[in-house]
Design a protein around this motif. Sequence first.
Motif, mmCIF file in Angstrom:
data_model
loop_
_atom_site.group_PDB
_atom_site.id
_atom_site.type_symbol
_atom_site.label_atom_id
_atom_site.label_comp_id
_atom_site.label_asym_id
_atom_site.label_seq_id
_atom_site.Cartn_x
_atom_site.Cartn_y
_atom_site.Cartn_z
ATOM 1 N N VAL A 21 5.907 10.595 3.442
ATOM 2 C CA VAL A 21 5.990 12.026 3.739
ATOM 3 C C VAL A 21 7.066 12.678 2.882
ATOM 4 O O VAL A 21 6.862 13.762 2.318
ATOM 5 N N MET A 22 8.199 12.013 2.767
ATOM 6 C CA MET A 22 9.303 12.567 1.975
ATOM 7 C C MET A 22 8.950 12.638 0.488
ATOM 8 O O MET A 22 9.380 13.550 -0.216
ATOM 9 N N GLN A 23 8.159 11.679 0.034
ATOM 10 C CA GLN A 23 7.720 11.697 -1.366
ATOM 11 C C GLN A 23 6.817 12.893 -1.627
ATOM 12 O O GLN A 23 6.922 13.565 -2.661
ATOM 13 N N VAL A 24 5.925 13.187 -0.687
ATOM 14 C CA VAL A 24 5.033 14.337 -0.837
ATOM 15 C C VAL A 24 5.843 15.634 -0.806
ATOM 16 O O VAL A 24 5.641 16.529 -1.641
ATOM 17 N N LEU A 25 6.769 15.747 0.142
ATOM 18 C CA LEU A 25 7.618 16.938 0.234
ATOM 19 C C LEU A 25 8.405 17.157 -1.053
ATOM 20 O O LEU A 25 8.544 18.279 -1.539
ATOM 21 N N LYS A 26 8.899 16.055 -1.606
ATOM 22 C CA LYS A 26 9.720 16.125 -2.821
ATOM 23 C C LYS A 26 8.965 16.741 -3.992
ATOM 24 O O LYS A 26 9.541 17.492 -4.789
ATOM 25 N N HIS A 27 7.659 16.463 -4.086
ATOM 26 C CA HIS A 27 6.891 16.902 -5.251
ATOM 27 C C HIS A 27 6.164 18.224 -5.043
ATOM 28 O O HIS A 27 5.446 18.675 -5.946
ATOM 29 N N LEU A 28 6.340 18.835 -3.891
ATOM 30 C CA LEU A 28 5.727 20.142 -3.677
ATOM 31 C C LEU A 28 6.695 21.244 -4.096
ATOM 32 O O LEU A 28 7.807 21.333 -3.556
ATOM 33 N N LEU A 76 0.827 -1.203 0.000
ATOM 34 C CA LEU A 76 0.000 0.000 0.000
ATOM 35 C C LEU A 76 0.871 1.267 0.000
ATOM 36 O O LEU A 76 0.538 2.262 -0.650
ATOM 37 N N ARG A 77 1.970 1.212 0.721
ATOM 38 C CA ARG A 77 2.864 2.367 0.773
ATOM 39 C C ARG A 77 3.462 2.657 -0.603
ATOM 40 O O ARG A 77 3.522 3.816 -1.039
ATOM 41 N N GLU A 78 3.883 1.606 -1.304
ATOM 42 C CA GLU A 78 4.452 1.797 -2.642
ATOM 43 C C GLU A 78 3.405 2.353 -3.600
ATOM 44 O O GLU A 78 3.697 3.239 -4.415
ATOM 45 N N LYS A 79 2.180 1.830 -3.499
ATOM 46 C CA LYS A 79 1.098 2.325 -4.354
ATOM 47 C C LYS A 79 0.812 3.799 -4.073
ATOM 48 O O LYS A 79 0.584 4.591 -4.994
ATOM 49 N N LEU A 80 0.815 4.157 -2.794
ATOM 50 C CA LEU A 80 0.552 5.538 -2.419
ATOM 51 C C LEU A 80 1.656 6.462 -2.937
ATOM 52 O O LEU A 80 1.367 7.550 -3.461
ATOM 53 N N MET A 81 2.892 6.027 -2.847
ATOM 54 C CA MET A 81 4.011 6.843 -3.332
ATOM 55 C C MET A 81 3.939 7.012 -4.845
ATOM 56 O O MET A 81 4.226 8.092 -5.379
ATOM 57 N N GLU A 82 3.558 5.949 -5.539
ATOM 58 C CA GLU A 82 3.381 6.047 -6.996
ATOM 59 C C GLU A 82 2.258 7.024 -7.334
ATOM 60 O O GLU A 82 2.361 7.818 -8.275
ATOM 61 N N ARG A 83 1.200 6.958 -6.543
ATOM 62 C CA ARG A 83 0.047 7.832 -6.790
ATOM 63 C C ARG A 83 0.422 9.290 -6.569
ATOM 64 O O ARG A 83 -0.025 10.173 -7.309
ATOM 65 N N VAL A 84 1.241 9.539 -5.555
ATOM 66 C CA VAL A 84 1.712 10.908 -5.282
ATOM 67 C C VAL A 84 2.480 11.439 -6.489
ATOM 68 O O VAL A 84 2.279 12.586 -6.921
ATOM 69 N N ALA A 85 3.359 10.608 -7.050
ATOM 70 C CA ALA A 85 4.142 11.030 -8.219
ATOM 71 C C ALA A 85 3.237 11.303 -9.417
ATOM 72 O O ALA A 85 3.440 12.275 -10.157
ATOM 73 N N ILE A 86 2.218 10.460 -9.613
ATOM 74 C CA ILE A 86 1.282 10.642 -10.740
ATOM 75 C C ILE A 86 0.505 11.941 -10.587
ATOM 76 O O ILE A 86 0.327 12.700 -11.545
#
Length: 583
Positions: A139-146, A96-106
Amino acid sequence: RWAVSDPLHHYGSPGPPVIWSPNFLNQLKLPIYILGISNGEDLKETLTNCTEPLKAIDQFQMENGILLPTLQSALPFLDLHGTPRLEFHQSVFDELREKLMERVAIIAEGKDEDRYGKLEELLEKSFPLVKMPSIQPVVMQVLKHLPKVPEKKLKTVMADKELYKVCSVEVKRQIWQDNQALFGDEVSPLLKQYIVEKEAALFSSDLSILHNFFSPSPKTRRQGEVVLKLTQMIGKNVKLYDMVLQFLRTLFLRTRNVHYCTLRAELLMSLHDLDISEICSVDPCHKFTWCLDACIREKFVDGKRARELQGFLDGVKKGQEQVLGDLSMILCDPFACNTLVLSIMRNLQELLSQESLPRDSPDLMLLLRMLSLGQGAWDMIDSQVFKEPRLDLEVVTRFLPAMMSVVVDDHTFTVEQKLPSEEKSSLSYPTTLPDAFNRYLQENRVACEMGLYYVLHIAKLRNKNALQRLLPALVETYNDMAFGDIFLHLLTGHLTLLSDEFGSEEFCSVVFDGFLLTSFSSKENVHRHTLRMLLHLQHKVLPSYMETLMKTLEPPKQNYKEVSSSNSYKLITYQHRSLITLP
């Protein structure tokens, strides 16, 4: 201690009992209550106040487990197969974490106008768990894309060393742009590493005219670790790019180390290779550096590019004179200087064949203008007077004709030697140099640079007579330029072409006694370059002369540790002793 079923992972029917300690429950005191999720404190309170612990645990699992009704009947099969619930739920969580991180990038890469609003909403929900290892990557994935992280969140990351260490470079850029000191701490080790690598290349034990300091192409040099890291750290951030340039100017001013000028040009061209238009379009030196980079790649400035470069220099507008400071740094780059002087040498050869004077060549005058601007970079930045230095016209009217007369002397003697014996005159090879040649080597840095490259040109032609005539004149040069690392690196490589001549005591005396050994005791770098050369040529040097050299080159006490521990010194000592013991 409590004997309970795993309350966080064994959702559904109870599994085998697991012993939990109060210390573990303390680790569950995370701020997950902010998200409305029960934590260790809730479990502790439930078990303390309940009358039937097993039912309470079952209820806790039902309320906090995966909300999938069909899963409840399937979970007991895991128990029958001996699969721990922890392992199952951890695998689900990871997926689920990997899916969520992919979704954040998309979402971030999409075209939804509210995409950043969605990410900020997710950040608000997840940021309280940023120190929880299993949630931290999200959290770091979200920060990265903001593109703009809320200031409060940035300060939290910056204040925590562990969080700062694991956050992406995209987040760090937003921190660095408002914190020059922190950015300087990150960049400083890279700049030191760059200088160490350049100096290591100059003192490399490899000695060859084909593979020297200037051999790598510009594109190859830009693939170096330091340049790539700096390019990544800067990204498209103009403010960070300006900071790095300011660091380079300051360090160049403080140390006079010309390798900082090389890095200035390499960094700009690395961003050019990546098509970072946000920076290239605002750097006024971009097109000039791009054109010069092509010349460096070909080791020659042709007429067309010379006119382009002249157009950039003449195009500096009034009120923008500071651009000359950066242009002078780019021209001070040893690779640029090498290209300019090689082009000057070729130009002079063409003038000789055409029997023309240096002053009559516009291309030569432009090359000298750029060489002069590069040689004056430090003075310009130090004085903050951004004005092109005036080229001493006597360099053109007196020094260059004197240097060309040396070429004519050499050519005349060579032709004389080829004549039949009955047509030969009693002409002997000249041993002195024109006064103007010697004087300008000592008084003018542009003339000195050309004089040094003329010596390299003579060595490349294996012209022993001309070399023996020129080397003694290099003992006294402008600012001791003849004993600089770059020239000595090139000279020692070029001298390997005359390796057989080292069997002559006369030639050895000119090279060592007449030049290198005149300053080796006061200049440790000369000592090291001499050892580099002897490492390759000792078997060619007369044994008796080699004995004398070994005694002379014995490291002085103040430098003994540095010189004697070098590989060159150890190898020479070992190999020389081996040669002596050979029958």
